[in-house]
Design a protein around this motif. Sequence first.
Motif, PDB file in Angstrom:
ATOM      1  N   THR A   1       0.851  -1.193   0.000  1.00 36.47           N
ATOM      2  CA  THR A   1       0.000   0.000   0.000  1.00 36.47           C
ATOM      3  C   THR A   1       0.885   1.240   0.000  1.00 36.47           C
ATOM      4  OG1 THR A   1      -1.753  -1.152   1.217  1.00 36.47           O
ATOM      5  CG2 THR A   1      -1.793   1.250   1.237  1.00 36.47           C
ATOM      6  N   VAL A   2       0.561   2.208  -0.851  1.00 36.27           N
ATOM      7  CA  VAL A   2       1.417   3.382  -1.028  1.00 36.27           C
ATOM      8  C   VAL A   2       0.602   4.657  -0.827  1.00 36.27           C
ATOM      9  CG1 VAL A   2       2.817   4.697  -2.667  1.00 36.27           C
ATOM     10  CG2 VAL A   2       2.979   2.204  -2.609  1.00 36.27           C
ATOM     11  N   LEU A   3       1.168   5.573  -0.046  1.00 32.82           N
ATOM     12  CA  LEU A   3       0.620   6.925   0.107  1.00 32.82           C
ATOM     13  C   LEU A   3       1.676   7.916  -0.339  1.00 32.82           C
ATOM     14  CD1 LEU A   3      -0.853   5.119   2.423  1.00 32.82           C
ATOM     15  CD2 LEU A   3      -1.535   7.350   3.336  1.00 32.82           C
ATOM     16  N   VAL A   4       1.310   8.785  -1.271  1.00 34.84           N
ATOM     17  CA  VAL A   4       2.236   9.762  -1.832  1.00 34.84           C
ATOM     18  C   VAL A   4       1.694  11.158  -1.555  1.00 34.84           C
ATOM     19  CG1 VAL A   4       3.352  10.627  -3.916  1.00 34.84           C
ATOM     20  CG2 VAL A   4       2.946   8.171  -3.643  1.00 34.84           C
ATOM     21  N   ASP A   5       2.554  12.024  -1.076  1.00 36.12           N
ATOM     22  CA  ASP A   5       2.193  13.414  -0.809  1.00 36.12           C
ATOM     23  C   ASP A   5       3.083  14.313  -1.644  1.00 36.12           C
ATOM     24  OD1 ASP A   5       1.066  15.715   0.369  1.00 36.12           O
ATOM     25  OD2 ASP A   5       2.722  15.799   1.800  1.00 36.12           O
ATOM     26  N   LEU A   6       2.464  15.123  -2.516  1.00 32.67           N
ATOM     27  CA  LEU A   6       3.194  16.060  -3.367  1.00 32.67           C
ATOM     28  C   LEU A   6       2.874  17.477  -2.920  1.00 32.67           C
ATOM     29  CD1 LEU A   6       4.889  17.001  -5.761  1.00 32.67           C
ATOM     30  CD2 LEU A   6       2.897  16.569  -7.249  1.00 32.67           C
ATOM     31  N   LEU A   7       3.902  18.186  -2.478  1.00 32.27           N
ATOM     32  CA  LEU A   7       3.756  19.559  -2.016  1.00 32.27           C
ATOM     33  C   LEU A   7       4.282  20.511  -3.078  1.00 32.27           C
ATOM     34  CD1 LEU A   7       3.292  21.720   0.237  1.00 32.27           C
ATOM     35  CD2 LEU A   7       5.616  21.201   1.040  1.00 32.27           C
ATOM     36  N   ASP A   8       3.500  21.551  -3.389  1.00 33.74           N
ATOM     37  CA  ASP A   8       3.860  22.590  -4.365  1.00 33.74           C
ATOM     38  C   ASP A   8       4.217  21.977  -5.723  1.00 33.74           C
ATOM     39  OD1 ASP A   8       3.519  24.511  -2.377  1.00 33.74           O
ATOM     40  OD2 ASP A   8       5.613  24.383  -1.751  1.00 33.74           O
ATOM     41  N   PRO A   9       3.246  21.414  -6.421  1.00 33.79           N
ATOM     42  CA  PRO A   9       3.535  20.731  -7.693  1.00 33.79           C
ATOM     43  C   PRO A   9       3.915  21.709  -8.801  1.00 33.79           C
ATOM     44  CG  PRO A   9       1.170  20.890  -7.354  1.00 33.79           C
ATOM     45  CD  PRO A   9       1.809  21.396  -6.089  1.00 33.79           C
ATOM     46  N   ASP A  10       4.725  21.213  -9.732  1.00 30.54           N
ATOM     47  CA  ASP A  10       5.008  21.932 -10.970  1.00 30.54           C
ATOM     48  C   ASP A  10       4.722  20.984 -12.132  1.00 30.54           C
ATOM     49  OD1 ASP A  10       7.125  20.156 -10.921  1.00 30.54           O
ATOM     50  OD2 ASP A  10       8.695  21.681 -10.783  1.00 30.54           O
ATOM     51  N   ASP A  11       4.981  21.417 -13.332  1.00 30.41           N
ATOM     52  CA  ASP A  11       4.656  20.601 -14.510  1.00 30.41           C
ATOM     53  C   ASP A  11       5.438  19.298 -14.531  1.00 30.41           C
ATOM     54  OD1 ASP A  11       2.910  22.561 -15.308  1.00 30.41           O
ATOM     55  OD2 ASP A  11       4.325  23.530 -16.686  1.00 30.41           O
ATOM     56  N   ASP A  12       6.707  19.329 -14.150  1.00 31.07           N
ATOM     57  CA  ASP A  12       7.515  18.110 -14.165  1.00 31.07           C
ATOM     58  C   ASP A  12       7.012  17.100 -13.144  1.00 31.07           C
ATOM     59  OD1 ASP A  12       9.099  19.199 -16.146  1.00 31.07           O
ATOM     60  OD2 ASP A  12      10.577  19.992 -14.735  1.00 31.07           O
TER      61      ASP A  12
ATOM     62  N   ARG B   1      -5.044   0.534  -3.919  1.00 30.27           N
ATOM     63  CA  ARG B   1      -3.960   0.369  -2.951  1.00 30.27           C
ATOM     64  C   ARG B   1      -3.017   1.570  -2.932  1.00 30.27           C
ATOM     65  NH1 ARG B   1      -0.675  -3.160  -4.467  1.00 30.27           N
ATOM     66  NH2 ARG B   1      -1.597  -3.726  -6.477  1.00 30.27           N
ATOM     67  N   TYR B   2      -3.469   2.690  -3.421  1.00 29.49           N
ATOM     68  CA  TYR B   2      -2.637   3.899  -3.369  1.00 29.49           C
ATOM     69  C   TYR B   2      -3.515   5.133  -3.169  1.00 29.49           C
ATOM     70  CZ  TYR B   2      -3.998   4.651  -8.260  1.00 29.49           C
ATOM     71  OH  TYR B   2      -4.713   4.838  -9.423  1.00 29.49           O
ATOM     72  N   LEU B   3      -2.916   6.105  -2.524  1.00 29.35           N
ATOM     73  CA  LEU B   3      -3.527   7.412  -2.317  1.00 29.35           C
ATOM     74  C   LEU B   3      -2.467   8.464  -2.603  1.00 29.35           C
ATOM     75  CD1 LEU B   3      -5.813   9.300  -1.295  1.00 29.35           C
ATOM     76  CD2 LEU B   3      -4.883   9.000   1.018  1.00 29.35           C
ATOM     77  N   VAL B   4      -2.724   9.312  -3.588  1.00 33.62           N
ATOM     78  CA  VAL B   4      -1.797  10.367  -3.971  1.00 33.62           C
ATOM     79  C   VAL B   4      -2.453  11.708  -3.650  1.00 33.62           C
ATOM     80  CG1 VAL B   4      -0.487  11.426  -5.842  1.00 33.62           C
ATOM     81  CG2 VAL B   4      -0.811   8.940  -5.798  1.00 33.62           C
ATOM     82  N   LEU B   5      -1.776  12.513  -2.851  1.00 28.47           N
ATOM     83  CA  LEU B   5      -2.290  13.809  -2.422  1.00 28.47           C
ATOM     84  C   LEU B   5      -1.449  14.916  -3.040  1.00 28.47           C
ATOM     85  CD1 LEU B   5      -2.699  12.910   1.352  1.00 28.47           C
ATOM     86  CD2 LEU B   5      -4.516  12.974  -0.359  1.00 28.47           C
ATOM     87  N   VAL B   6      -2.117  15.944  -3.560  1.00 24.61           N
ATOM     88  CA  VAL B   6      -1.438  17.074  -4.204  1.00 24.61           C
ATOM     89  C   VAL B   6      -1.988  18.358  -3.590  1.00 24.61           C
ATOM     90  CG1 VAL B   6      -0.923  18.229  -6.378  1.00 24.61           C
ATOM     91  CG2 VAL B   6      -1.233  15.738  -6.342  1.00 24.61           C
ATOM     92  N   HIS B   7      -1.098  19.251  -3.192  1.00 25.16           N
ATOM     93  CA  HIS B   7      -1.534  20.507  -2.575  1.00 25.16           C
ATOM     94  C   HIS B   7      -0.400  21.507  -2.581  1.00 25.16           C
ATOM     95  CE1 HIS B   7       0.700  19.569   1.199  1.00 25.16           C
ATOM     96  NE2 HIS B   7       0.469  18.326   0.802  1.00 25.16           N
ATOM     97  N   THR B   8      -0.726  22.765  -2.323  1.00 24.96           N
ATOM     98  CA  THR B   8       0.272  23.821  -2.132  1.00 24.96           C
ATOM     99  C   THR B   8       0.209  24.284  -0.687  1.00 24.96           C
ATOM    100  OG1 THR B   8      -1.302  25.537  -2.790  1.00 24.96           O
ATOM    101  CG2 THR B   8       0.072  24.600  -4.526  1.00 24.96           C
TER     102      THR B   8
END
Length: 327
Positions: free
Chosen positions: A32-43, A107-114
Motif C-alpha cells: 500500500t502506497v501513500l504519496v504526498d506532493l507539495l507545491d507541484p510543478d509541470d515536471d 492500494r494507493y492514495l496520492v495527495l497534491v496541494h500547495t
Amino acid sequence: MPTFRVLELGQDGTVTEHEGKARVRAPEPGVTVLVDLLDPDDDALELLRERFRFHPLALEDCAHLDQRPKLEEYGDHLFLVTQGFSCQGERVRELELHELHAFLGERYLVLVHTGRVPALEQVWKRLALDPSAVSRGVDFAYYLVADLLVDGHFPLLDRIADELEDLEDVVLSRPKREQLMRIFELKRHLVAMRKVLSPQRDTMGMLARRGDARVQERTALYFRDVYDHLSRINESIEANRDLLGNALDAYLSAVSNRTNDIMKALTLLSAVFLPLAFVVGFFGQNFDDLPGFPNWARSGALMHAMVAVCLATPVAMLLWFRRNDWL
C-alpha cells in the motif's frame, strides 16, 4: 519547489517513509502506497502521469488549485477535491483556504496541494507511526484527512458566533462605523465558507452511498459521519448568517435612533430660540417711539420686562416639553 514524500506499507506489515521521487510509483502486489506532493510543478505532475497513468484532465486541475470540491471517476481511480479553512489568532480576520487534491486507487492514495495543510500533517504523522491505520486501506487514510479538515471548522464557526453576539450587544449601546465594517467582513467569511462546504457535503455523501469498489463498506460508514458533520456545519453557517443579519439590523436601528435623537435635540433647541429671536428682534427695532408706548426706549420698566420675557420663555418652553415627554 515540488517535494515528494512516500509512506509504504509492506507485506510484512511495517510502514517505511521516504523522501524524494525515487519511490513515487504504482504499488507492487501486497503493498500500500501513500504519496504526498507539495507545491507541484509541470515536471512533478508529468511524473505522476507516467507512473500512475492519471488522466490528463485531473492533472490539469492539479496544476490550477482553484477547483470546487468534487468527485470524479477515471477508470481505476477516483479524483477528489477537498477544501477547508483555518485562521490564526483569537479573532477571525483572514481565512486561509487549504485545497487538497487526491487520487484514490485500490492500494494507493496520492495527495497534491500547495502549502502545508495542518490536518494532513497530523494524519501523516499518525500513519507513519501506526501501521494498523494504514492497513485499514487508503480509503480510510483519506477519511482521516477529510474528517480532520472538516472538524476544524467547528471552533472557527463558534468564534464567529460568539463575536456576532458580542457585536449585537455593543451596537445597541453605541454603534460605530468600525462595527459595521466588521459585520460585512464576517459576512464575507461566511459566504466563502458556504461556497466551499456546501458542495463538499455532496461529495462526502457520494462517497458514503455510491458503493464504489475503492471505498470499502466499513469506510463508507465513516464518510457518512463526515457528511453528517458537514450538514451540521452548513446549518451553523446559516445560523451565523441569521445572527449577522440581526447584528446588522441592530446597528441600523441604533444608528437611526441616534439620528432621531440628534434631530430631536436640534429641533427643540431651535424651538426654544425661535420666540427669543422674535422678542429681541421686535424690541430691538431702530425707532424711538413705539405706538401705544411713548418713550419706551427710555423706560426702564419695559426694558426689564423684555429681559424677564427672554428668561422666562425658554424655561416655560422646556417645562412644556418635559410635560409632554418630548425631553
